[in-house]
Design an enzyme around this catalytic site. Structure first.
Site, PDB file in Angstrom:
ATOM      1  N   GLY A   1       4.754  -5.366  10.810  1.00  0.00           N
ATOM      2  CA  GLY A   1       5.816  -6.130  10.460  1.00  0.00           C
ATOM      3  C   GLY A   1       4.771  -7.509   9.710  1.00  0.00           C
ATOM      4  O   GLY A   1       5.850  -8.553   9.546  1.00  0.00           O
ATOM      5  N   GLY A   2       4.087  -7.519   8.512  1.00  0.00           N
ATOM      6  CA  GLY A   2       3.697  -8.276   7.748  1.00  0.00           C
ATOM      7  C   GLY A   2       4.806  -8.323   6.810  1.00  0.00           C
ATOM      8  O   GLY A   2       5.351  -9.218   6.051  1.00  0.00           O
TER       9      GLY A   2
ATOM     10  N   ASP B   1      -0.956  -4.298   9.432  1.00  0.00           N
ATOM     11  CA  ASP B   1      -1.616  -5.102   9.363  1.00  0.00           C
ATOM     12  C   ASP B   1      -3.660  -5.245   9.787  1.00  0.00           C
ATOM     13  O   ASP B   1      -4.094  -5.925   8.704  1.00  0.00           O
ATOM     14  CB  ASP B   1      -0.947  -6.365  10.256  1.00  0.00           C
ATOM     15  CG  ASP B   1       0.544  -5.931   8.743  1.00  0.00           C
ATOM     16  OD1 ASP B   1       0.413  -7.075   7.242  1.00  0.00           O
ATOM     17  OD2 ASP B   1       1.388  -6.604   9.202  1.00  0.00           O
TER      18      ASP B   1
ATOM     19  N   THR C   1       0.837  -1.158  -0.135  1.00  0.00           N
ATOM     20  CA  THR C   1      -0.168  -0.067   0.594  1.00  0.00           C
ATOM     21  C   THR C   1       0.690   1.132  -0.196  1.00  0.00           C
ATOM     22  O   THR C   1       0.902   2.035  -0.843  1.00  0.00           O
ATOM     23  CB  THR C   1      -1.246  -0.252   1.223  1.00  0.00           C
ATOM     24  OG1 THR C   1      -1.492  -1.351   1.355  1.00  0.00           O
ATOM     25  CG2 THR C   1      -2.107   1.070   1.346  1.00  0.00           C
TER      26      THR C   1
ATOM     27  N   GLU D   1      10.200   0.546  10.618  1.00  0.00           N
ATOM     28  CA  GLU D   1       9.027   1.070  11.255  1.00  0.00           C
ATOM     29  C   GLU D   1       8.634   1.920  11.690  1.00  0.00           C
ATOM     30  O   GLU D   1       8.503   3.810  12.109  1.00  0.00           O
ATOM     31  CB  GLU D   1       7.923   0.411  10.249  1.00  0.00           C
ATOM     32  CG  GLU D   1       7.980   0.250   9.071  1.00  0.00           C
ATOM     33  CD  GLU D   1       6.775  -1.034   8.357  1.00  0.00           C
ATOM     34  OE1 GLU D   1       6.572  -1.639   7.652  1.00  0.00           O
ATOM     35  OE2 GLU D   1       6.585  -1.868   9.447  1.00  0.00           O
TER      36      GLU D   1
ATOM     37  N   ASP E   1       1.697   5.288   6.225  1.00  0.00           N
ATOM     38  CA  ASP E   1       2.664   3.686   6.148  1.00  0.00           C
ATOM     39  C   ASP E   1       1.966   2.637   6.275  1.00  0.00           C
ATOM     40  O   ASP E   1       0.829   3.265   6.842  1.00  0.00           O
ATOM     41  CB  ASP E   1       3.565   3.271   7.977  1.00  0.00           C
ATOM     42  CG  ASP E   1       4.872   2.279   7.970  1.00  0.00           C
ATOM     43  OD1 ASP E   1       4.257   1.158   6.394  1.00  0.00           O
ATOM     44  OD2 ASP E   1       5.322   2.013   8.472  1.00  0.00           O
TER      45      ASP E   1
HETATM   46  C1  5RP Z   1       5.284  -4.089   6.347  1.00  0.00           C
HETATM   47  C2  5RP Z   1       3.860  -3.946   7.198  1.00  0.00           C
HETATM   48  C3  5RP Z   1       3.604  -3.267   5.948  1.00  0.00           C
HETATM   49  O1  5RP Z   1       3.169  -2.284   6.850  1.00  0.00           O
HETATM   50  C4  5RP Z   1       2.050  -4.169   6.280  1.00  0.00           C
HETATM   51  O2  5RP Z   1       2.714  -5.996   6.285  1.00  0.00           O
HETATM   52  C5  5RP Z   1       1.395  -3.583   5.288  1.00  0.00           C
HETATM   53  O3  5RP Z   1       2.043  -4.340   4.056  1.00  0.00           O
HETATM   54  P1  5RP Z   1       0.515  -4.065   3.279  1.00  0.00           P
HETATM   55  O4  5RP Z   1       0.298  -2.655   2.408  1.00  0.00           O
HETATM   56  O5  5RP Z   1       1.145  -4.461   2.193  1.00  0.00           O
HETATM   57  O6  5RP Z   1      -0.597  -5.104   2.782  1.00  0.00           O
HETATM   58  O7  5RP Z   1       4.194  -3.507   8.672  1.00  0.00           O
HETATM   59  O8  5RP Z   1       6.292  -4.760   7.720  1.00  0.00           O
END
Ligand code: 5RP
Length: 224
Positions: free
Chosen positions: A104-105, A93, A36, A112, A90
């Site tokens: 942290g995904g 999840d 995102t 972050e 940012d």
């Molecule tokens: C990375 C994160 C990301 O911001 C979270 O995983 C969301 O990712 P996405 O926008 O691809 O769903 O915390 O460590």
């Protein structure tokens, strides 16, 4: 179905663009990680290119964000070179009604949390699937661990009632290695009644570098 017609992709693009539109000239911007935020980085780059905004300095939260910022022409700086961050954008999840997060995904939550917490305004961009009533209900909690402490940390987390699982790479044999050279465990908790307390308790375990609970950090959530 083409990628641009995927409704989740469209939602991510819309919130990424909305956040990028809040960036003003002469500011320092924390650049988050994930699919995102990647759209937000792209749109900030577009706005720089077409002259809508100027003199932006980005602080990346990961190797991925750094690569994207370079690709889209956003000048970068470091925390050593600046005394503040105006805004950070940012993903997340999970987002609860109090705007607390699980992140942290992408295994980037340590950097972050540093960058997002320092920002005067922290904007979270998510598609609607990330909105939850209770943290931990759809996503396991990521915890970054220094490799030599993996076994005692897993034991300590199990004693707290969590089910820890070492995150394994995809299209790479073995565990995921973070930008700091550590490993990540994903922890399932039956419930997280007090996110602020759990954030502190986990970070107090020797060998834990950082966990993905972001409590009281978010200013604004953009969701579709
Ligand atoms: C990375 C994160 C990301 O911001 C979270 O995983 C969301 O990712 P996405 O926008 O691809 O769903 O915390 O460590």
């Amino acid at each position: 179905m083409s990628q641009s017609m995927d409704p989740v992709v469209v939602m991510k693009q819309e919130v990424g663009k909305a956040a990028a539109n809040l960036v003003v000239s002469n500011t320092i911007v924390g650049l988050g990680t994930g699919s995102t935020t990647a759209y937000a980085i792209e749109y900030i780059g577009d706005r720089l290119k077409n002259g809508e905004i100027s003199n932006i300095q980005g602080i990346p939260t990961s190797f991925q964000a750094e690569v994207l910022a370079k690709q889209y022409g956003i000048p970068l700086t470091t925390l050593d070179a600046v005394d503040h961050i105006d805004m950070a954008i940012d993903g997340a999840d999970e987002v609860d009604p109090q705007k607390n997060l699980i992140k942290g995904g992408g295994a980037a939550h340590t950097r972050e949390k540093i960058v997002d917490s320092l920002a005067t305004q922290f904007i979270v961009v998510v598609d609607s699937s990330k909105l939850v009533e209770k943290l931990g209900s759809t996503f396991k909690l990521p915890v970054e661990v220094i490799p030599m402490a993996m076994t005692p940390v897993m034991r300590a987390i199990a004693q707290l009632g969590g089910k820890p699982e070492l995150r394994m790479g995809i299209r790479k044999a073995g565990p995921v290695i973070t930008d700091q050279g550590n490993m990540v465990i994903d922890v399932e908790f039956a419930a997280i009644p007090d996110p602020a307390a759990l954030e502190k308790t986990l970070n107090n375990i020797p060998g834990v570098l950082e966990n993905g609970l972001f409590v009281g950090v978010t200013d604004l959530v953009f969701s579709r």
